[in-house]
Design a protein around this motif. Structure first.
Motif, PDB file in Angstrom:
ATOM      1  N   CYS A  56       0.829  -1.204   0.000  1.00 57.05           N
ATOM      2  CA  CYS A  56       0.000   0.000   0.000  1.00 57.05           C
ATOM      3  C   CYS A  56       0.865   1.255   0.000  1.00 57.05           C
ATOM      4  CB  CYS A  56      -0.909  -0.021   1.227  1.00 57.05           C
ATOM      5  SG  CYS A  56      -2.053   1.357   1.325  1.00 57.05           S
ATOM      6  N   SER A  57       1.910   1.264   0.805  1.00 58.87           N
ATOM      7  CA  SER A  57       2.799   2.429   0.871  1.00 58.87           C
ATOM      8  C   SER A  57       3.496   2.669  -0.462  1.00 58.87           C
ATOM      9  CB  SER A  57       3.847   2.233   1.973  1.00 58.87           C
ATOM     10  OG  SER A  57       3.231   2.095   3.229  1.00 58.87           O
ATOM     11  N   LEU A  58       3.971   1.593  -1.084  1.00 57.96           N
ATOM     12  CA  LEU A  58       4.648   1.736  -2.377  1.00 57.96           C
ATOM     13  C   LEU A  58       3.676   2.126  -3.481  1.00 57.96           C
ATOM     14  CD1 LEU A  58       7.227  -1.188  -2.196  1.00 57.96           C
ATOM     15  CD2 LEU A  58       7.634   1.270  -1.899  1.00 57.96           C
ATOM     16  N   GLU A 118       5.973  12.047   2.347  1.00 62.17           N
ATOM     17  CA  GLU A 118       4.892  12.347   3.286  1.00 62.17           C
ATOM     18  C   GLU A 118       3.530  11.972   2.707  1.00 62.17           C
ATOM     19  OE1 GLU A 118       5.282  16.463   4.394  1.00 62.17           O
ATOM     20  OE2 GLU A 118       7.220  16.102   5.373  1.00 62.17           O
ATOM     21  N   LEU A 119       3.322  12.254   1.432  1.00 61.99           N
ATOM     22  CA  LEU A 119       2.063  11.890   0.785  1.00 61.99           C
ATOM     23  C   LEU A 119       1.897  10.378   0.721  1.00 61.99           C
ATOM     24  CD1 LEU A 119       1.995  14.499  -2.112  1.00 61.99           C
ATOM     25  CD2 LEU A 119       0.379  14.357  -0.198  1.00 61.99           C
ATOM     26  N   ALA A 120       2.995   9.664   0.447  1.00 62.60           N
ATOM     27  CA  ALA A 120       2.939   8.200   0.402  1.00 62.60           C
ATOM     28  C   ALA A 120       2.501   7.648   1.750  1.00 62.60           C
ATOM     29  CB  ALA A 120       4.299   7.629   0.002  1.00 62.60           C
ATOM     30  N   GLU A 121       3.031   8.185   2.820  1.00 64.57           N
ATOM     31  CA  GLU A 121       2.649   7.739   4.164  1.00 64.57           C
ATOM     32  C   GLU A 121       1.196   8.094   4.460  1.00 64.57           C
ATOM     33  OE1 GLU A 121       5.353   9.267   7.134  1.00 64.57           O
ATOM     34  OE2 GLU A 121       7.109   8.668   5.949  1.00 64.57           O
ATOM     35  N   ARG A 122       0.834   9.327   4.187  1.00 58.40           N
ATOM     36  CA  ARG A 122      -0.515   9.804   4.500  1.00 58.40           C
ATOM     37  C   ARG A 122      -1.600   9.029   3.757  1.00 58.40           C
ATOM     38  NH1 ARG A 122      -2.743  15.148   1.944  1.00 58.40           N
ATOM     39  NH2 ARG A 122      -3.147  13.599   0.350  1.00 58.40           N
ATOM     40  N   ASP A 123      -1.329   8.702   2.499  1.00 63.01           N
ATOM     41  CA  ASP A 123      -2.375   8.124   1.658  1.00 63.01           C
ATOM     42  C   ASP A 123      -2.355   6.605   1.587  1.00 63.01           C
ATOM     43  OD1 ASP A 123      -3.297  10.655   1.256  1.00 63.01           O
ATOM     44  OD2 ASP A 123      -2.382  10.897  -0.709  1.00 63.01           O
ATOM     45  N   CYS A 124      -1.546   5.955   2.413  1.00 59.25           N
ATOM     46  CA  CYS A 124      -1.600   4.490   2.489  1.00 59.25           C
ATOM     47  C   CYS A 124      -2.772   4.101   3.395  1.00 59.25           C
ATOM     48  CB  CYS A 124      -0.283   3.932   3.042  1.00 59.25           C
ATOM     49  SG  CYS A 124      -0.391   2.166   3.412  1.00 59.25           S
ATOM     50  N   PHE A 125      -3.783   3.482   2.833  1.00 59.07           N
ATOM     51  CA  PHE A 125      -4.991   3.120   3.562  1.00 59.07           C
ATOM     52  C   PHE A 125      -4.673   2.138   4.694  1.00 59.07           C
ATOM     53  CE2 PHE A 125      -6.211   4.806  -0.338  1.00 59.07           C
ATOM     54  CZ  PHE A 125      -7.564   4.923  -0.506  1.00 59.07           C
ATOM     55  N   VAL A 126      -3.757   1.209   4.441  1.00 56.99           N
ATOM     56  CA  VAL A 126      -3.437   0.194   5.449  1.00 56.99           C
ATOM     57  C   VAL A 126      -2.781   0.855   6.655  1.00 56.99           C
ATOM     58  CG1 VAL A 126      -2.121  -1.907   5.935  1.00 56.99           C
ATOM     59  CG2 VAL A 126      -3.293  -1.649   3.741  1.00 56.99           C
ATOM     60  N   GLY A 127      -1.773   1.684   6.408  1.00 55.07           N
ATOM     61  CA  GLY A 127      -1.111   2.372   7.514  1.00 55.07           C
ATOM     62  C   GLY A 127      -2.075   3.235   8.308  1.00 55.07           C
ATOM     63  N   ALA A 128      -2.982   3.924   7.601  1.00 62.25           N
ATOM     64  CA  ALA A 128      -3.966   4.777   8.265  1.00 62.25           C
ATOM     65  C   ALA A 128      -4.978   3.965   9.062  1.00 62.25           C
ATOM     66  CB  ALA A 128      -4.684   5.643   7.227  1.00 62.25           C
ATOM     67  N   SER A 129      -5.114   2.679   8.751  1.00 63.36           N
ATOM     68  CA  SER A 129      -6.082   1.821   9.426  1.00 63.36           C
ATOM     69  C   SER A 129      -5.535   1.174  10.689  1.00 63.36           C
ATOM     70  CB  SER A 129      -6.553   0.713   8.474  1.00 63.36           C
ATOM     71  OG  SER A 129      -7.172   1.274   7.338  1.00 63.36           O
ATOM     72  N   LEU A 130      -4.233   1.206  10.858  1.00 64.78           N
ATOM     73  CA  LEU A 130      -3.627   0.570  12.029  1.00 64.78           C
ATOM     74  C   LEU A 130      -3.761   1.460  13.265  1.00 64.78           C
ATOM     75  CD1 LEU A 130      -0.365  -0.809  10.379  1.00 64.78           C
ATOM     76  CD2 LEU A 130      -2.339  -2.144  11.165  1.00 64.78           C
ATOM     77  N   THR A 131      -4.053   0.862  14.406  1.00 63.51           N
ATOM     78  CA  THR A 131      -4.137   1.606  15.654  1.00 63.51           C
ATOM     79  C   THR A 131      -2.768   2.147  16.052  1.00 63.51           C
ATOM     80  OG1 THR A 131      -5.952   0.194  16.359  1.00 63.51           O
ATOM     81  CG2 THR A 131      -4.876   1.477  18.059  1.00 63.51           C
ATOM     82  N   ALA A 132      -1.727   1.332  15.857  1.00 64.91           N
ATOM     83  CA  ALA A 132      -0.355   1.779  16.103  1.00 64.91           C
ATOM     84  C   ALA A 132       0.166   2.388  14.806  1.00 64.91           C
ATOM     85  CB  ALA A 132       0.514   0.599  16.523  1.00 64.91           C
ATOM     86  N   PRO A 133       0.328   3.705  14.754  1.00 65.42           N
ATOM     87  CA  PRO A 133       0.797   4.320  13.505  1.00 65.42           C
ATOM     88  C   PRO A 133       2.183   3.801  13.121  1.00 65.42           C
ATOM     89  CG  PRO A 133       0.104   5.991  15.096  1.00 65.42           C
ATOM     90  CD  PRO A 133       0.129   4.681  15.809  1.00 65.42           C
ATOM     91  N   PRO A 134       2.366   3.390  11.885  1.00 64.11           N
ATOM     92  CA  PRO A 134       3.676   2.885  11.465  1.00 64.11           C
ATOM     93  C   PRO A 134       4.740   3.986  11.470  1.00 64.11           C
ATOM     94  CG  PRO A 134       1.971   2.343   9.856  1.00 64.11           C
ATOM     95  CD  PRO A 134       1.365   3.297  10.827  1.00 64.11           C
ATOM     96  N   ARG A 135       5.964   3.579  11.780  1.00 66.93           N
ATOM     97  CA  ARG A 135       7.127   4.443  11.581  1.00 66.93           C
ATOM     98  C   ARG A 135       7.673   4.104  10.195  1.00 66.93           C
ATOM     99  NH1 ARG A 135       8.313   2.276  16.015  1.00 66.93           N
ATOM    100  NH2 ARG A 135      10.042   1.051  15.213  1.00 66.93           N
ATOM    101  N   TYR A 136       7.885   5.124   9.409  1.00 69.40           N
ATOM    102  CA  TYR A 136       8.407   4.929   8.054  1.00 69.40           C
ATOM    103  C   TYR A 136       9.868   5.359   8.013  1.00 69.40           C
ATOM    104  CZ  TYR A 136       3.589   4.388   6.446  1.00 69.40           C
ATOM    105  OH  TYR A 136       2.308   3.958   6.253  1.00 69.40           O
ATOM    106  N   VAL A 137      10.688   4.537   7.407  1.00 69.07           N
ATOM    107  CA  VAL A 137      12.103   4.857   7.209  1.00 69.07           C
ATOM    108  C   VAL A 137      12.360   4.769   5.713  1.00 69.07           C
ATOM    109  CG1 VAL A 137      14.472   4.208   7.712  1.00 69.07           C
ATOM    110  CG2 VAL A 137      12.705   3.883   9.458  1.00 69.07           C
ATOM    111  N   TRP A 138      12.695   5.893   5.109  1.00 65.12           N
ATOM    112  CA  TRP A 138      12.910   5.966   3.673  1.00 65.12           C
ATOM    113  C   TRP A 138      14.400   6.156   3.405  1.00 65.12           C
ATOM    114  CZ3 TRP A 138       8.632   5.001   0.832  1.00 65.12           C
ATOM    115  CH2 TRP A 138       7.390   5.237   1.408  1.00 65.12           C
ATOM    116  N   ASN A 139      15.015   5.197   2.747  1.00 70.52           N
ATOM    117  CA  ASN A 139      16.410   5.325   2.315  1.00 70.52           C
ATOM    118  C   ASN A 139      16.374   5.614   0.823  1.00 70.52           C
ATOM    119  OD1 ASN A 139      19.168   5.256   2.084  1.00 70.52           O
ATOM    120  ND2 ASN A 139      19.277   3.032   1.998  1.00 70.52           N
ATOM    121  N   VAL A 140      16.631   6.871   0.465  1.00 69.51           N
ATOM    122  CA  VAL A 140      16.541   7.292  -0.928  1.00 69.51           C
ATOM    123  C   VAL A 140      17.942   7.383  -1.505  1.00 69.51           C
ATOM    124  CG1 VAL A 140      15.733   9.067  -2.520  1.00 69.51           C
ATOM    125  CG2 VAL A 140      14.432   8.562  -0.427  1.00 69.51           C
ATOM    126  N   ALA A 141      18.166   6.603  -2.569  1.00 67.59           N
ATOM    127  CA  ALA A 141      19.487   6.613  -3.225  1.00 67.59           C
ATOM    128  C   ALA A 141      19.547   7.685  -4.279  1.00 67.59           C
ATOM    129  CB  ALA A 141      19.753   5.246  -3.860  1.00 67.59           C
TER     130      ALA A 141
END
Length: 130
Positions: free
Chosen positions: A47-49, A107-130
């Motif tokens: 969902c995030s990707l 930030e938009l990818a995190e905000r608009d992931c339906f699965v992440g938004a549905s979890l009671t424990a908000p996910p921590r996102y770590v983005w390693n951008v090459a």
């Protein structure tokens, strides 16, 4: 003025209780070693990707990415129920071309992931951008 009507997305999946899941015309075999918790984490990654690719495409940017996720399930302090209490999603991302404001895309990818938004424990996102 009335608020615009929200879009509605509906999903349906059938599961035979052993290893075969069907959604529409697609059938997949769920590995026997995978728990429902593994499926939630895989859903968070996909969902995030998907969200990241959508926003990158809107910005005229191609994305190549993969991810890993981990989570902890235990009793929640608030209600004593077992649930995810900690979730982390880690991604390796490459943009082509490099966007002017990659932080906004992430930030938009995190905000608009339906699965992440549905979890009671908000996910921590770590983005390693090459």
């Amino acid at each position: 003025m009335a608020e615009p009507r929200a879009r509605v997305f509906e999903y349906e999946v059938a599961y035979d209780g052993t290893s075969v899941a069907t959604a529409g015309e697609a059938t997949v075999e769920v590995p026997p070693s995978w728990s429902p918790e593994h499926l939630v984490l895989a859903g968070l990654l996909d969902c995030s990707l998907t969200s990241l690719r959508y926003h990158a495409r809107q910005a005229g940017v191609e994305v190549t990415a993969s991810g890993e996720a981990s989570g902890t399930v235990t009793r929640r302090v608030e209600d004593g129920r077992f649930a995810f209490v900690d979730v982390e999603a880690r991604f390796e991302v490459r943009f082509d071309p490099a966007p002017e404001d990659r932080e906004s895309l992430l930030e938009l990818a995190e905000r608009d992931c339906f699965v992440g938004a549905s979890l009671t424990a908000p996910p921590r996102y770590v983005w390693n951008v090459a």
